[in-house]
Design a protein around this motif. Structure first.
Motif, PDB file in Angstrom:
ATOM      1  N   VAL A  11       0.827  -1.210   0.000  1.00 56.10           N
ATOM      2  CA  VAL A  11       0.000   0.000   0.000  1.00 56.10           C
ATOM      3  C   VAL A  11       0.864   1.265   0.000  1.00 56.10           C
ATOM      4  O   VAL A  11       1.727   1.452   0.851  1.00 56.10           O
ATOM      5  CB  VAL A  11      -0.962   0.013   1.210  1.00 56.10           C
ATOM      6  CG1 VAL A  11      -1.521   1.409   1.462  1.00 56.10           C
ATOM      7  CG2 VAL A  11      -2.108  -0.962   0.966  1.00 56.10           C
ATOM      8  N   THR A  12       0.611   2.102  -1.007  1.00 52.97           N
ATOM      9  CA  THR A  12       1.248   3.423  -1.096  1.00 52.97           C
ATOM     10  C   THR A  12       0.145   4.469  -1.164  1.00 52.97           C
ATOM     11  O   THR A  12      -0.868   4.268  -1.836  1.00 52.97           O
ATOM     12  CB  THR A  12       2.135   3.512  -2.362  1.00 52.97           C
ATOM     13  OG1 THR A  12       3.216   2.579  -2.232  1.00 52.97           O
ATOM     14  CG2 THR A  12       2.711   4.904  -2.550  1.00 52.97           C
ATOM     15  N   LYS A  80      -8.967   5.476  -0.373  1.00 45.87           N
ATOM     16  CA  LYS A  80      -8.510   4.436  -1.301  1.00 45.87           C
ATOM     17  C   LYS A  80      -7.019   4.657  -1.560  1.00 45.87           C
ATOM     18  O   LYS A  80      -6.612   5.783  -1.869  1.00 45.87           O
ATOM     19  CB  LYS A  80      -9.303   4.551  -2.612  1.00 45.87           C
ATOM     20  CG  LYS A  80      -9.029   3.430  -3.598  1.00 45.87           C
ATOM     21  CD  LYS A  80      -9.962   3.534  -4.787  1.00 45.87           C
ATOM     22  CE  LYS A  80      -9.586   2.588  -5.914  1.00 45.87           C
ATOM     23  NZ  LYS A  80      -9.437   1.200  -5.539  1.00 45.87           N
ATOM     24  N   PRO A  81      -6.195   3.631  -1.408  1.00 46.94           N
ATOM     25  CA  PRO A  81      -4.757   3.841  -1.606  1.00 46.94           C
ATOM     26  C   PRO A  81      -4.416   4.163  -3.058  1.00 46.94           C
ATOM     27  O   PRO A  81      -5.123   3.758  -3.981  1.00 46.94           O
ATOM     28  CB  PRO A  81      -4.137   2.502  -1.185  1.00 46.94           C
ATOM     29  CG  PRO A  81      -5.218   1.491  -1.357  1.00 46.94           C
ATOM     30  CD  PRO A  81      -6.504   2.225  -1.081  1.00 46.94           C
ATOM     31  N   GLU A  83      -1.730   3.097  -4.572  1.00 52.19           N
ATOM     32  CA  GLU A  83      -1.297   1.796  -5.094  1.00 52.19           C
ATOM     33  C   GLU A  83      -1.512   0.750  -4.008  1.00 52.19           C
ATOM     34  O   GLU A  83      -1.571   1.054  -2.832  1.00 52.19           O
ATOM     35  CB  GLU A  83       0.204   1.822  -5.443  1.00 52.19           C
ATOM     36  CG  GLU A  83       0.585   2.713  -6.599  1.00 52.19           C
ATOM     37  CD  GLU A  83       2.099   2.824  -6.769  1.00 52.19           C
ATOM     38  OE1 GLU A  83       2.827   1.972  -6.207  1.00 52.19           O
ATOM     39  OE2 GLU A  83       2.546   3.766  -7.429  1.00 52.19           O
ATOM     40  N   GLY A  84      -1.579  -0.519  -4.442  1.00 55.13           N
ATOM     41  CA  GLY A  84      -1.707  -1.612  -3.484  1.00 55.13           C
ATOM     42  C   GLY A  84      -3.156  -1.944  -3.170  1.00 55.13           C
ATOM     43  O   GLY A  84      -4.084  -1.365  -3.734  1.00 55.13           O
ATOM     44  N   SER A  85      -3.349  -2.894  -2.267  1.00 55.40           N
ATOM     45  CA  SER A  85      -4.709  -3.337  -1.945  1.00 55.40           C
ATOM     46  C   SER A  85      -4.841  -3.682  -0.462  1.00 55.40           C
ATOM     47  O   SER A  85      -3.871  -4.030   0.208  1.00 55.40           O
ATOM     48  CB  SER A  85      -5.069  -4.568  -2.779  1.00 55.40           C
ATOM     49  OG  SER A  85      -4.238  -5.664  -2.407  1.00 55.40           O
ATOM     50  N   VAL A  86      -6.082  -3.586   0.008  1.00 57.06           N
ATOM     51  CA  VAL A  86      -6.424  -3.952   1.386  1.00 57.06           C
ATOM     52  C   VAL A  86      -7.668  -4.825   1.333  1.00 57.06           C
ATOM     53  O   VAL A  86      -8.645  -4.477   0.658  1.00 57.06           O
ATOM     54  CB  VAL A  86      -6.720  -2.700   2.254  1.00 57.06           C
ATOM     55  CG1 VAL A  86      -7.235  -3.106   3.624  1.00 57.06           C
ATOM     56  CG2 VAL A  86      -5.469  -1.842   2.402  1.00 57.06           C
ATOM     57  N   SER A  87      -7.635  -5.977   1.987  1.00 54.99           N
ATOM     58  CA  SER A  87      -8.860  -6.792   2.102  1.00 54.99           C
ATOM     59  C   SER A  87      -9.141  -7.049   3.577  1.00 54.99           C
ATOM     60  O   SER A  87      -8.229  -7.320   4.355  1.00 54.99           O
ATOM     61  CB  SER A  87      -8.724  -8.108   1.343  1.00 54.99           C
ATOM     62  OG  SER A  87      -7.727  -8.914   1.919  1.00 54.99           O
TER      63      SER A  87
END
Length: 242
Positions: A11-12, A80-81, A83-87
């Motif tokens: 995450v960025t 919302k980042p 870049e990258g993802s969060v679940s």
């Protein structure tokens, strides 16, 4: 090891900040239309990755401006980042900004139902929990007063009481134990421990290393948007205080 309930992958988060000292909306629009706006990019988080297991309590520490609150807002879905993802595999109750989700013109009573509905709970469930929420908040007759008349401590007590009684799968808390009197802080900490023992996953930002040591299993140390250290609570807190 249990299944991760939260997964943060690479995450960025970048913000664009204007370099111009623009003093009015008119000046902003004029400058923008001329294509003369100057920006610089600020990276609040830089390729951050970690997981949180179900039932785990993870502390997030770091100096002011290290990216702690931004990280919590991204996990909560407020941001919302870049870049990258969060679940997140569970329902979240975020307690990030005092009184967010409250309507200042409504009473404490009305805000319990409003805030509970925002968190996804039914009116019947909230009616069942109502007396318990009010008793925990210690607001008494002030529950029927518009919350614009509340002190910051009263607001925190109401916000925490709603979150603590609805028993979320994930509680995300930013400095929530830093407001209010010492007796209520102690009661809140004990309630948080009850929630943890009941399986609630907690992400806690606090400047109090004593609180972090008391309730957390692991700690993420953020420094200028990077993970400087991630590991067992005493190991990271000891390194942080050197």
């Amino acid at each position: 090891m249990s299944q991760p309930i939260i997964q943060i992958q690479d995450v960025t988060m970048r913000f664009r900040m204007s370099n111009d000292r623009i003093m009015s909306l008119k000046e902003f629009v004029t400058t923008a239309l001329r294509g003369k706006l100057k920006y610089k990019e600020f990276e609040a988080l830089k390729h951050v990755s970690f997981t949180v297991n179900r039932g785990e309590t993870v502390g997030i520490i770091g100096r002011n401006g290290s990216g702690k609150s931004t990280m919590l807002k991204i996990i909560s879905g407020i941001m919302k980042p870049t870049e990258g993802s969060v679940s997140v595999n569970g329902n979240i109750v975020p307690m990030l900004e005092l009184g967010s989700g409250f309507d200042m013109d409504l009473t404490g009573r009305e805000n319990i139902f409003l805030n509970g509905a925002i968190l996804g709970y039914t009116e019947a469930f909230l009616k069942e929990k109502y007396d318990e929420i009010v008793a925990f908040s210690e607001l008494g007759e002030f529950i029927d007063v518009p919350i614009r008349n509340y002190s910051s401590g009263m607001l925190m007590r109401l916000a925490f009481s709603v979150a603590a009684m609805v028993e979320p799968e994930v509680l995300i808390a930013d400095e929530i134990l830093a407001v209010g009197d010492e007796a209520f802080q102690h009661k809140s900490l004990n309630r948080m421990k009850e929630m943890m023992s009941g399986g609630t996953t907690v992400l806690l930002v606090s400047h109090s290393l004593d609180q972090i040591r008391e309730v957390c299993d692991r700690v993420v140390w953020l420094d200028h948007g990077d993970i400087k250290m991630l590991g067992p609570v005493d190991e990271v807190c000891d390194a942080y205080t050197i």
